[in-house]
Design an enzyme around this catalytic site. Sequence first.
Site, PDB file in Angstrom:
ATOM      1  N   ASP A  44      32.296  26.232  43.831  1.00 57.86           N
ATOM      2  CA  ASP A  44      33.399  25.184  43.593  1.00 57.86           C
ATOM      3  C   ASP A  44      33.808  24.805  44.766  1.00 57.86           C
ATOM      4  OD1 ASP A  44      34.446  27.652  44.291  1.00 57.86           O
ATOM      5  OD2 ASP A  44      36.429  27.450  43.206  1.00 57.86           O
ATOM      6  N   ASP A  50      33.048  28.152  50.221  1.00 61.53           N
ATOM      7  CA  ASP A  50      31.763  27.816  49.345  1.00 61.53           C
ATOM      8  C   ASP A  50      30.723  27.028  50.256  1.00 61.53           C
ATOM      9  OD1 ASP A  50      32.703  28.247  46.410  1.00 61.53           O
ATOM     10  OD2 ASP A  50      34.389  27.656  47.719  1.00 61.53           O
ATOM     11  N   ASN A 107      38.498  25.581  42.907  1.00 59.65           N
ATOM     12  CA  ASN A 107      39.163  25.061  44.185  1.00 59.65           C
ATOM     13  C   ASN A 107      39.623  23.545  43.801  1.00 59.65           C
ATOM     14  OD1 ASN A 107      38.999  27.304  45.669  1.00 59.65           O
ATOM     15  ND2 ASN A 107      36.996  26.784  46.261  1.00 59.65           N
ATOM     16  N   THR A 158      30.368  31.851  43.269  1.00 59.56           N
ATOM     17  CA  THR A 158      31.592  31.850  44.399  1.00 59.56           C
ATOM     18  C   THR A 158      32.844  31.236  43.870  1.00 59.56           C
ATOM     19  OG1 THR A 158      30.588  30.075  45.551  1.00 59.56           O
ATOM     20  CG2 THR A 158      29.879  32.260  46.470  1.00 59.56           C
ATOM     21  N   PHE A 189      41.973  34.541  42.920  1.00 59.06           N
ATOM     22  CA  PHE A 189      41.898  33.468  42.358  1.00 59.06           C
ATOM     23  C   PHE A 189      40.859  33.193  41.155  1.00 59.06           C
ATOM     24  CE2 PHE A 189      40.119  29.191  42.082  1.00 59.06           C
ATOM     25  CZ  PHE A 189      41.292  28.517  41.353  1.00 59.06           C
ATOM     26  N   ASN A 190      39.265  33.543  41.761  1.00 62.79           N
ATOM     27  CA  ASN A 190      38.011  33.177  40.797  1.00 62.79           C
ATOM     28  C   ASN A 190      38.519  34.324  39.656  1.00 62.79           C
ATOM     29  OD1 ASN A 190      36.941  31.648  42.666  1.00 62.79           O
ATOM     30  ND2 ASN A 190      35.783  33.082  43.566  1.00 62.79           N
ATOM     31  N   HIS A 212      35.460  33.821  52.687  1.00 60.28           N
ATOM     32  CA  HIS A 212      35.026  34.681  51.424  1.00 60.28           C
ATOM     33  C   HIS A 212      33.576  34.725  51.080  1.00 60.28           C
ATOM     34  CE1 HIS A 212      39.182  35.266  50.728  1.00 60.28           C
ATOM     35  NE2 HIS A 212      39.533  33.970  50.793  1.00 60.28           N
ATOM     36  N   ASP A 213      33.168  33.672  50.697  1.00 59.53           N
ATOM     37  CA  ASP A 213      32.092  33.168  49.763  1.00 59.53           C
ATOM     38  C   ASP A 213      30.771  33.360  50.736  1.00 59.53           C
ATOM     39  OD1 ASP A 213      33.690  32.432  47.836  1.00 59.53           O
ATOM     40  OD2 ASP A 213      33.587  30.366  48.101  1.00 59.53           O
TER      41      ASP A 213
HETATM   42  C1  BDR Z   1      37.872  32.480  46.467  1.00 54.83           C
HETATM   43  O1  BDR Z   1      38.973  31.499  45.858  1.00 54.83           O
HETATM   44  C2  BDR Z   1      38.767  30.222  46.534  1.00 54.83           C
HETATM   45  O2  BDR Z   1      39.727  29.947  47.425  1.00 54.83           O
HETATM   46  C3  BDR Z   1      37.565  30.560  47.557  1.00 54.83           C
HETATM   47  O3  BDR Z   1      36.378  29.644  47.640  1.00 54.83           O
HETATM   48  C4  BDR Z   1      37.098  31.954  47.037  1.00 54.83           C
HETATM   49  O4  BDR Z   1      35.943  31.875  46.228  1.00 54.83           O
HETATM   50  C5  BDR Z   1      38.990  33.485  47.189  1.00 54.83           C
HETATM   51  O5  BDR Z   1      39.894  33.985  46.339  1.00 54.83           O
HETATM   52 CA    CA Z   2      34.837  29.538  46.071  1.00 53.51          CA
END
Ligand code: BDR
Ligand code: CA
Length: 315
Positions: free
Chosen positions: A11, A16, A40, A125, A166-167, A240-241
Amino acid sequence: MVARPLIIDCDPGHDDAVALLLAVGSPHVDLRAVTTTFGNCSVEDATRNALQILTLAHATDIPVARGAEGSIDGKSTLGNYVHGASGLDGPPMPEPGFDVSPETATELLRRTIESSTEPVSIAATGPITNVAQLLLDHPAVKDGIHEIVFMGGSTERGNHTPTAEFNTFADPEALDLVLGSGLPVRMVGLNLTHQALATPAVVERMAAMDHVVGRTCAAWMGFFGASYNRVWEFAAPPVHDPCTIAGLIDPGLIAWRDAFVAVELDGRWTRGTTVVDLHQRYPDQQPNVQVAMSLDAPRYWDLVLSAIDRVGQRS
Ligand code: BDR
Ligand code: CA
């Protein structure tokens, strides 16, 4: 060296975007397809961003298919309070140099897996909706999947809510399905990715590259870093990703631990939170996930930055 076949379901999203560049710039993985999801930003924006990132990387031969507009049960939670209105705010991007595939994300996933002679790894991701939909619609593809590595959840704190990342918050039912699929699953959660900070020294190394790809990454970190500072008071943003891709390329970069992992579907305050049983407190539950625990951050950044530089040099 045999490059591992890979699909990224994403996303994009600043981090990402770096994950896509890491895959494109690494000889250890063979990025066969990219599928997009809401997360996102809207799936329309995420799809345009993916096309633009691959155009920037001169990787316009990689098919991109548009996926889920919302979660398996039809909700759409967006994270553009972190990534801006477009999902990838910050530096200017090239116009997409190629078109989105006419296939749906699940069709492109299925076809890519079925046409591969080697089992394919999937790195997810964003919200994991497309992967869950694939397993629902085409359960036979399981045989062609090597493993699923997802960025999401945590052994500790959350970010979208105090306990949920979040994910996993955006589609817990989809994650529940993937966790129960019996496929090999690896989880790269916030407990790991908060060790992957784009410090000023890292951003300087990006900015010092003599090409637009490096300078674009540095500017992305500027926007993303400002959001992380405003919302969560971080001094440097956690990227993160790309940790999912780094874990595929060089599993030794990360210390992994087998554990039973579940996701909360019903909690009044805790929906979307991952429950990671590191100490066998649920003795009847068998480990179903390899959980990322600690990261060799200097080696991670060397890997990510050399891939970005490789992409930039040939662009
Ligand atoms: C995740 O949420 C998004 O903001 C980032 O792309 C990452 O995949 C982190 O919580
Ligand atoms: Ca992401």
